[in-house]
Scaffold this motif. Structure first.
Motif, PDB file in Angstrom:
ATOM      1  N   LEU A 161     -17.686  25.010 -16.396  1.00  0.00           N
ATOM      2  CA  LEU A 161     -16.963  24.684 -15.159  1.00  0.00           C
ATOM      3  C   LEU A 161     -17.043  25.827 -14.151  1.00  0.00           C
ATOM      4  N   SER A 162     -16.967  27.051 -14.641  1.00  0.00           N
ATOM      5  CA  SER A 162     -16.988  28.215 -13.743  1.00  0.00           C
ATOM      6  C   SER A 162     -18.279  28.274 -12.931  1.00  0.00           C
ATOM      7  N   ILE A 163     -19.356  27.807 -13.498  1.00  0.00           N
ATOM      8  CA  ILE A 163     -20.647  27.817 -12.805  1.00  0.00           C
ATOM      9  C   ILE A 163     -20.650  26.795 -11.675  1.00  0.00           C
ATOM     10  N   GLU A 164     -20.146  25.600 -11.967  1.00  0.00           N
ATOM     11  CA  GLU A 164     -20.108  24.555 -10.937  1.00  0.00           C
ATOM     12  C   GLU A 164     -19.180  24.929  -9.787  1.00  0.00           C
ATOM     13  N   TRP A 165     -17.987  25.402 -10.133  1.00  0.00           N
ATOM     14  CA  TRP A 165     -17.035  25.728  -9.073  1.00  0.00           C
ATOM     15  C   TRP A 165     -17.468  26.938  -8.259  1.00  0.00           C
ATOM     16  N   LYS A 166     -18.221  27.830  -8.841  1.00  0.00           N
ATOM     17  CA  LYS A 166     -18.733  28.987  -8.109  1.00  0.00           C
ATOM     18  C   LYS A 166     -19.716  28.539  -7.033  1.00  0.00           C
ATOM     19  N   ARG A 167     -20.453  27.478  -7.318  1.00  0.00           N
ATOM     20  CA  ARG A 167     -21.399  26.952  -6.328  1.00  0.00           C
ATOM     21  C   ARG A 167     -20.676  26.363  -5.126  1.00  0.00           C
ATOM     22  N   LYS A 168     -19.461  25.847  -5.350  1.00  0.00           N
ATOM     23  CA  LYS A 168     -18.709  25.218  -4.265  1.00  0.00           C
ATOM     24  C   LYS A 168     -18.023  26.245  -3.362  1.00  0.00           C
ATOM     25  N   ASN A 169     -17.612  27.352  -3.953  1.00  0.00           N
ATOM     26  CA  ASN A 169     -17.023  28.449  -3.181  1.00  0.00           C
ATOM     27  C   ASN A 169     -17.225  29.730  -3.983  1.00  0.00           C
ATOM     28  N   LYS A 170     -17.898  30.689  -3.409  1.00  0.00           N
ATOM     29  CA  LYS A 170     -18.253  31.907  -4.140  1.00  0.00           C
ATOM     30  C   LYS A 170     -17.036  32.714  -4.577  1.00  0.00           C
ATOM     31  N   GLN A 171     -15.885  32.444  -3.961  1.00  0.00           N
ATOM     32  CA  GLN A 171     -14.671  33.181  -4.321  1.00  0.00           C
ATOM     33  C   GLN A 171     -13.860  32.493  -5.422  1.00  0.00           C
ATOM     34  N   ASN A 172     -14.266  31.311  -5.825  1.00  0.00           N
ATOM     35  CA  ASN A 172     -13.550  30.619  -6.904  1.00  0.00           C
ATOM     36  C   ASN A 172     -13.651  31.391  -8.207  1.00  0.00           C
ATOM     37  N   ARG A 173     -12.606  31.300  -9.006  1.00  0.00           N
ATOM     38  CA  ARG A 173     -12.612  31.931 -10.327  1.00  0.00           C
ATOM     39  C   ARG A 173     -12.081  30.933 -11.349  1.00  0.00           C
ATOM     40  N   ALA A 174     -12.790  30.815 -12.465  1.00  0.00           N
ATOM     41  CA  ALA A 174     -12.309  30.019 -13.592  1.00  0.00           C
ATOM     42  C   ALA A 174     -12.610  30.810 -14.847  1.00  0.00           C
ATOM     43  N   PHE A 175     -11.568  31.140 -15.595  1.00  0.00           N
ATOM     44  CA  PHE A 175     -11.783  31.948 -16.792  1.00  0.00           C
ATOM     45  C   PHE A 175     -10.718  31.663 -17.840  1.00  0.00           C
ATOM     46  N   VAL A 176     -10.881  32.301 -18.994  1.00  0.00           N
ATOM     47  CA  VAL A 176     -10.050  32.045 -20.169  1.00  0.00           C
ATOM     48  C   VAL A 176      -9.322  33.316 -20.570  1.00  0.00           C
ATOM     49  N   ILE A 177      -8.070  33.165 -20.993  1.00  0.00           N
ATOM     50  CA  ILE A 177      -7.297  34.306 -21.481  1.00  0.00           C
ATOM     51  C   ILE A 177      -6.713  33.974 -22.859  1.00  0.00           C
ATOM     52  N   HIS A 178      -6.865  34.913 -23.781  1.00  0.00           N
ATOM     53  CA  HIS A 178      -6.153  34.856 -25.063  1.00  0.00           C
ATOM     54  C   HIS A 178      -4.825  35.567 -24.851  1.00  0.00           C
ATOM     55  N   PRO A 179      -3.694  34.849 -24.942  1.00  0.00           N
ATOM     56  CA  PRO A 179      -2.402  35.446 -24.583  1.00  0.00           C
ATOM     57  C   PRO A 179      -1.782  36.329 -25.648  1.00  0.00           C
ATOM     58  N   GLY A 180      -2.347  36.328 -26.847  1.00  0.00           N
ATOM     59  CA  GLY A 180      -1.709  37.041 -27.946  1.00  0.00           C
ATOM     60  C   GLY A 180      -0.692  36.146 -28.639  1.00  0.00           C
ATOM     61  N   THR A 181      -0.357  36.469 -29.865  1.00  0.00           N
ATOM     62  CA  THR A 181       0.588  35.650 -30.631  1.00  0.00           C
ATOM     63  C   THR A 181       1.989  35.829 -30.050  1.00  0.00           C
ATOM     64  N   THR A 182       2.522  34.743 -29.555  1.00  0.00           N
ATOM     65  CA  THR A 182       3.792  34.769 -28.826  1.00  0.00           C
ATOM     66  C   THR A 182       4.875  34.035 -29.595  1.00  0.00           C
ATOM     67  N   LYS A 183       6.092  34.538 -29.525  1.00  0.00           N
ATOM     68  CA  LYS A 183       7.212  33.902 -30.213  1.00  0.00           C
ATOM     69  C   LYS A 183       7.461  32.526 -29.601  1.00  0.00           C
ATOM     70  N   SER A 184       7.199  31.494 -30.378  1.00  0.00           N
ATOM     71  CA  SER A 184       7.287  30.121 -29.879  1.00  0.00           C
ATOM     72  C   SER A 184       7.292  29.159 -31.053  1.00  0.00           C
TER      73      SER A 184
END
Length: 232
Positions: A161-184
């Motif tokens: 997805l990040s590749i497609e959206w980058k083509r539509k606007n060079k400033q777009n960002r799409a990425f993934v974050i591992h949040p760490g094991t959270t109390k839940s």
């Protein structure tokens, strides 16, 4: 400050521990926060695992601007009948399908809706919360089939997805974050070391820090909660 001048963030999975904490943090920062959840008492109540949700989200944003930031916190590790598999014999295709519905489809359907309402002249940032356990390279222990497979698929989806959206606007960002094991509720059945189990508020602060400390180079990346790059 008027609402229409505020930066706008959409948080999907806003009723979960991390989603709630992120909502509160961004409100404290002066952002306009839109909460999306399948539970009631949200700004937008919809089940993103269903294909029909795309039209519901698009309709919600009709006449509104696309958010500056979208954070999708939707995810599933276990329920009352199913726990992470330790070996192949425990892998159930019905549970695998459910894992895909929540860990992948909820992100796909929201992204499809955002794609329809976004203005290519205005950039935005998309963040999916994934998991280090979805890293193929880092898989040295095995097990947890459904969660690993569905999270690895989510990672590939966001990378593509990040590749497609980058083509539509060079400033777009799409990425993934591992949040760490959270109390839940997700982590509650497991015996996690106290120094490895983080309060939701701290997790939210770390996620925000990663988002704010990265620029366009973040597009298509897989980050740990501390900002370090993770292996796909």
């Amino acid at each position: 400050m008027q609402t229409d001048l505020k930066k706008k963030v959409l948080i999907a999975g806003s009723k979960g521990a991390i989603g709630r904490a992120l909502s509160l943090k961004y409100e404290e920062m002066g952002w306009q926060v839109l909460r999306l959840s399948r539970s009631e008492n949200s700004d937008l109540t919809v089940n993103l695992s269903e294909d029909s949700s795309v039209a519901v989200v698009v309709d919600f944003f009709t006449g509104k601007t696309c958010p500056d930031l979208i954070i999708n916190c939707c995810g599933l590790l276990h329920d009352s009948q199913n726990m992470p598999e330790k070996q192949l014999d425990e892998l159930n295709t019905n549970w695998l399908q459910k894992s895909f519905q929540v860990n992948l489809n909820t992100h796909v359907n929201l992204a499809k809706a955002v794609d329809k309402v976004a203005d290519s002249s205005k950039s935005f940032t998309w963040v999916s919360l994934s998991a280090m356990i979805g890293s193929i390279t880092d898989n040295r222990l095995g097990g947890w089939y459904s969660y690993r497979i569905s999270k690895a698929s989510l990672n590939m989806f966001i990378k593509t997805l990040s590749i497609e959206w980058k083509r539509k606007n060079k400033q777009n960002r799409a990425f993934v974050i591992h949040p760490g094991t959270t109390k839940s509720t997700m982590s509650s059945p497991f015996n996690v070391r106290k120094d490895k189990l983080y309060e939701p508020g701290l997790t939210a602060e770390r996620i925000i820090s990663v988002i704010e400390s990265t620029e366009t180079e973040a597009n298509g990346q897989f980050y740990n909660w501390n900002g370090a790059n993770l292996l796909w």
